[in-house]
Scaffold this motif. Structure first.
Motif, mmCIF file in Angstrom:
data_model
loop_
_atom_site.group_PDB
_atom_site.id
_atom_site.type_symbol
_atom_site.label_atom_id
_atom_site.label_comp_id
_atom_site.label_asym_id
_atom_site.label_seq_id
_atom_site.Cartn_x
_atom_site.Cartn_y
_atom_site.Cartn_z
ATOM 1 N N GLU A 1 2.393 1.881 -3.324
ATOM 2 C CA GLU A 1 1.401 2.367 -4.277
ATOM 3 C C GLU A 1 1.017 3.826 -4.003
ATOM 4 O OE1 GLU A 1 0.061 0.726 -6.996
ATOM 5 O OE2 GLU A 1 1.665 -0.700 -6.576
ATOM 6 N N ALA B 1 0.839 -1.212 0.000
ATOM 7 C CA ALA B 1 0.000 0.000 0.000
ATOM 8 C C ALA B 1 0.868 1.255 0.000
ATOM 9 C CB ALA B 1 -0.937 -0.014 1.207
ATOM 10 N N GLN B 2 1.927 1.243 0.807
ATOM 11 C CA GLN B 2 2.817 2.404 0.862
ATOM 12 C C GLN B 2 3.533 2.607 -0.473
ATOM 13 O OE1 GLN B 2 5.042 1.167 4.328
ATOM 14 N NE2 GLN B 2 3.943 2.609 5.658
ATOM 15 N N MET C 1 -0.259 5.039 -1.063
ATOM 16 C CA MET C 1 -1.346 5.237 -0.107
ATOM 17 C C MET C 1 -0.785 5.919 1.146
ATOM 18 S SD MET C 1 -4.040 2.338 1.218
ATOM 19 C CE MET C 1 -4.508 1.904 -0.449
ATOM 20 N N ASN C 2 -1.450 6.981 1.595
ATOM 21 C CA ASN C 2 -0.936 7.697 2.762
ATOM 22 C C ASN C 2 -1.366 7.017 4.056
ATOM 23 O OD1 ASN C 2 -3.429 8.790 3.792
ATOM 24 N ND2 ASN C 2 -3.357 10.371 2.216
ATOM 25 N N VAL D 1 -5.135 6.953 5.166
ATOM 26 C CA VAL D 1 -5.945 5.963 4.454
ATOM 27 C C VAL D 1 -5.618 4.558 4.953
ATOM 28 C CG1 VAL D 1 -6.428 4.948 2.185
ATOM 29 C CG2 VAL D 1 -6.219 7.429 2.422
ATOM 30 N N ILE D 2 -4.341 4.281 5.157
ATOM 31 C CA ILE D 2 -3.923 2.971 5.658
ATOM 32 C C ILE D 2 -4.526 2.712 7.032
ATOM 33 C CG2 ILE D 2 -1.924 1.669 6.523
ATOM 34 C CD1 ILE D 2 -0.332 2.933 4.152
#
Length: 86
Positions: A24, A21-22, A26-27, A30-31
């Protein structure tokens, strides 16, 4: 064997998902929100497979919404150094 059957496997699985996720973009906000949603789903829909998951489910069940967010945030911190994508 399910990743839920073993606590270390579960943490590594979560760590891999976190790193993905990181990567990609994603902040953290959001995580952390996703971690909260996943925590709620697991606590309500999935039987604990080990003692650690049972403790988390028990804590989740008595926590306020704010406390559940704190639990989710701590789980994100806990798995940051797990997984294969350090």
């Amino acid at each position: 064997m399910s990743v839920l059957d073993n606590w270390d496997n579960w943490k590594n699985f979560l760590g891999d998902r976190l790193h993905h996720a990181q990567n990609e973009g994603m902040n953290n906000e959001v995580i952390n929100d996703l971690a909260y949603q996943i925590g709620g789903y697991l606590a309500n829909q999935v039987d604990a497979k080990n003692e650690q998951e049972k403790v988390l489910a028990d804590l989740w069940s008595v926590a306020s919404k704010e406390e559940q967010h704190a639990i989710a945030n701590m789980m994100v911190k806990l798995v940051q150094n797990n997984g294969s994508a350090h």
